[in-house]
Design a protein around this motif. Structure first.
Motif, PDB file in Angstrom:
ATOM      1  N   GLY A   1       0.815  -1.222   0.000  1.00 17.83           N
ATOM      2  CA  GLY A   1       0.000   0.000   0.000  1.00 17.83           C
ATOM      3  C   GLY A   1       0.840   1.259   0.000  1.00 17.83           C
ATOM      4  O   GLY A   1       0.586   2.192  -0.766  1.00 17.83           O
ATOM      5  N   ILE A   2       1.867   1.283   0.845  1.00 20.95           N
ATOM      6  CA  ILE A   2       2.742   2.464   0.918  1.00 20.95           C
ATOM      7  C   ILE A   2       3.528   2.630  -0.381  1.00 20.95           C
ATOM      8  O   ILE A   2       3.600   3.738  -0.936  1.00 20.95           O
ATOM      9  CB  ILE A   2       3.689   2.353   2.131  1.00 20.95           C
ATOM     10  CG1 ILE A   2       2.896   2.458   3.429  1.00 20.95           C
ATOM     11  CG2 ILE A   2       4.781   3.418   2.075  1.00 20.95           C
ATOM     12  CD1 ILE A   2       3.676   2.054   4.663  1.00 20.95           C
ATOM     13  N   ASN A   3       4.118   1.545  -0.868  1.00 18.97           N
ATOM     14  CA  ASN A   3       4.901   1.635  -2.102  1.00 18.97           C
ATOM     15  C   ASN A   3       4.046   2.054  -3.287  1.00 18.97           C
ATOM     16  O   ASN A   3       4.449   2.906  -4.087  1.00 18.97           O
ATOM     17  CB  ASN A   3       5.587   0.301  -2.404  1.00 18.97           C
ATOM     18  CG  ASN A   3       6.819   0.086  -1.569  1.00 18.97           C
ATOM     19  OD1 ASN A   3       7.383   1.026  -1.030  1.00 18.97           O
ATOM     20  ND2 ASN A   3       7.216  -1.158  -1.447  1.00 18.97           N
ATOM     21  N   THR A   4       2.878   1.469  -3.414  1.00 19.79           N
ATOM     22  CA  THR A   4       1.994   1.813  -4.529  1.00 19.79           C
ATOM     23  C   THR A   4       1.550   3.267  -4.438  1.00 19.79           C
ATOM     24  O   THR A   4       1.491   3.971  -5.448  1.00 19.79           O
ATOM     25  CB  THR A   4       0.776   0.874  -4.559  1.00 19.79           C
ATOM     26  OG1 THR A   4       1.244  -0.470  -4.610  1.00 19.79           O
ATOM     27  CG2 THR A   4      -0.107   1.138  -5.753  1.00 19.79           C
ATOM     28  N   PHE A   5       1.247   3.724  -3.231  1.00 16.62           N
ATOM     29  CA  PHE A   5       0.837   5.110  -3.018  1.00 16.62           C
ATOM     30  C   PHE A   5       1.907   6.066  -3.523  1.00 16.62           C
ATOM     31  O   PHE A   5       1.628   7.001  -4.280  1.00 16.62           O
ATOM     32  CB  PHE A   5       0.566   5.327  -1.527  1.00 16.62           C
ATOM     33  CG  PHE A   5       0.135   6.711  -1.170  1.00 16.62           C
ATOM     34  CD1 PHE A   5      -1.195   7.075  -1.265  1.00 16.62           C
ATOM     35  CD2 PHE A   5       1.048   7.652  -0.726  1.00 16.62           C
ATOM     36  CE1 PHE A   5      -1.604   8.362  -0.928  1.00 16.62           C
ATOM     37  CE2 PHE A   5       0.655   8.930  -0.390  1.00 16.62           C
ATOM     38  CZ  PHE A   5      -0.679   9.285  -0.483  1.00 16.62           C
ATOM     39  N   VAL A   6       3.149   5.822  -3.113  1.00 16.12           N
ATOM     40  CA  VAL A   6       4.250   6.715  -3.481  1.00 16.12           C
ATOM     41  C   VAL A   6       4.573   6.603  -4.972  1.00 16.12           C
ATOM     42  O   VAL A   6       4.694   7.623  -5.672  1.00 16.12           O
ATOM     43  CB  VAL A   6       5.499   6.415  -2.626  1.00 16.12           C
ATOM     44  CG1 VAL A   6       6.706   7.179  -3.130  1.00 16.12           C
ATOM     45  CG2 VAL A   6       5.228   6.735  -1.164  1.00 16.12           C
ATOM     46  N   ILE A   7       4.699   5.393  -5.479  1.00 17.33           N
ATOM     47  CA  ILE A   7       5.121   5.213  -6.874  1.00 17.33           C
ATOM     48  C   ILE A   7       4.076   5.721  -7.857  1.00 17.33           C
ATOM     49  O   ILE A   7       4.421   6.396  -8.832  1.00 17.33           O
ATOM     50  CB  ILE A   7       5.481   3.739  -7.137  1.00 17.33           C
ATOM     51  CG1 ILE A   7       6.750   3.396  -6.355  1.00 17.33           C
ATOM     52  CG2 ILE A   7       5.666   3.460  -8.617  1.00 17.33           C
ATOM     53  CD1 ILE A   7       7.073   1.930  -6.301  1.00 17.33           C
ATOM     54  N   THR A   8       2.798   5.439  -7.616  1.00 14.07           N
ATOM     55  CA  THR A   8       1.776   5.955  -8.531  1.00 14.07           C
ATOM     56  C   THR A   8       1.667   7.476  -8.422  1.00 14.07           C
ATOM     57  O   THR A   8       1.425   8.146  -9.420  1.00 14.07           O
ATOM     58  CB  THR A   8       0.395   5.314  -8.277  1.00 14.07           C
ATOM     59  OG1 THR A   8       0.013   5.497  -6.911  1.00 14.07           O
ATOM     60  CG2 THR A   8       0.395   3.849  -8.638  1.00 14.07           C
ATOM     61  N   GLY A   9       1.881   8.009  -7.219  1.00 14.85           N
ATOM     62  CA  GLY A   9       1.866   9.467  -7.070  1.00 14.85           C
ATOM     63  C   GLY A   9       2.984  10.125  -7.861  1.00 14.85           C
ATOM     64  O   GLY A   9       2.772  11.123  -8.554  1.00 14.85           O
ATOM     65  N   ILE A  10       4.175   9.543  -7.779  1.00  9.22           N
ATOM     66  CA  ILE A  10       5.306  10.075  -8.546  1.00  9.22           C
ATOM     67  C   ILE A  10       5.049   9.930 -10.044  1.00  9.22           C
ATOM     68  O   ILE A  10       5.279  10.858 -10.824  1.00  9.22           O
ATOM     69  CB  ILE A  10       6.614   9.371  -8.142  1.00  9.22           C
ATOM     70  CG1 ILE A  10       6.998   9.774  -6.717  1.00  9.22           C
ATOM     71  CG2 ILE A  10       7.744   9.678  -9.120  1.00  9.22           C
ATOM     72  CD1 ILE A  10       8.121   8.965  -6.130  1.00  9.22           C
ATOM     73  N   SER A  11       4.552   8.775 -10.447  1.00 11.91           N
ATOM     74  CA  SER A  11       4.298   8.520 -11.868  1.00 11.91           C
ATOM     75  C   SER A  11       3.253   9.474 -12.441  1.00 11.91           C
ATOM     76  O   SER A  11       3.441  10.036 -13.521  1.00 11.91           O
ATOM     77  CB  SER A  11       3.840   7.069 -12.045  1.00 11.91           C
ATOM     78  OG  SER A  11       3.532   6.808 -13.375  1.00 11.91           O
ATOM     79  N   ILE A  12       2.159   9.641 -11.735  1.00 14.63           N
ATOM     80  CA  ILE A  12       1.106  10.559 -12.208  1.00 14.63           C
ATOM     81  C   ILE A  12       1.612  11.993 -12.187  1.00 14.63           C
ATOM     82  O   ILE A  12       1.361  12.774 -13.106  1.00 14.63           O
ATOM     83  CB  ILE A  12      -0.178  10.403 -11.366  1.00 14.63           C
ATOM     84  CG1 ILE A  12      -0.786   9.016 -11.589  1.00 14.63           C
ATOM     85  CG2 ILE A  12      -1.180  11.497 -11.671  1.00 14.63           C
ATOM     86  CD1 ILE A  12      -1.215   8.720 -13.007  1.00 14.63           C
ATOM     87  N   GLY A  13       2.356  12.351 -11.140  1.00 12.06           N
ATOM     88  CA  GLY A  13       2.925  13.702 -11.078  1.00 12.06           C
ATOM     89  C   GLY A  13       3.874  13.962 -12.233  1.00 12.06           C
ATOM     90  O   GLY A  13       3.866  15.040 -12.829  1.00 12.06           O
TER      91      GLY A  13
END
Length: 110
Positions: free
Chosen positions: A47-59
């Motif tokens: 959950g934490i990894n997906t939250f951060v990685i998708t946030g960076i990717s979308i950003g």
């Protein structure tokens, strides 16, 4: 440091029973039995990894447009997170035991 209610020179928990002391698991307490530790580890880590990685990717994908259309960027992030999290969860469940064994072989206890 105050030892309210206890004898001088004894720890503050000395007056508590052994059962009460063993159930003191910090701020959250024991919410789940220990047999769920691996699944809880996988849920939290993925959950934490997906939250951060998708946030960076979308950003990265939206760039400065995210500032002008935050609702679109948040919607895209939320959908990316919902799609990626189950995959990450399964991968953590699958690979965590292997990684733990590898780390144990690569590290020393001395």
């Amino acid at each position: 440091m105050s030892n309210a209610g206890s004898r001088p020179g004894t720890p503050a928990t000395a007056h508590r029973s052994k059962a009460a002391q063993s159930n003191d698991n910090g701020f959250f307490g024991a919410l789940l039995p220990a047999r769920f530790a691996n699944a809880l580890f996988a849920i939290l880590l993925s959950g934490i990894n997906t939250f951060v990685i998708t946030g960076i990717s979308i950003g990265w994908a939206f760039g400065l447009r995210a500032a002008t259309t935050p609702s679109v960027a948040m919607s895209a992030w939320f959908h990316a997170y919902l799609n990626a999290w189950p995959v990450a969860f399964c991968l953590v469940l699958l690979f965590a035991p292997l990684v733990r064994r590898l780390v144990a072989k690569l590290t020393s206890t001395t």
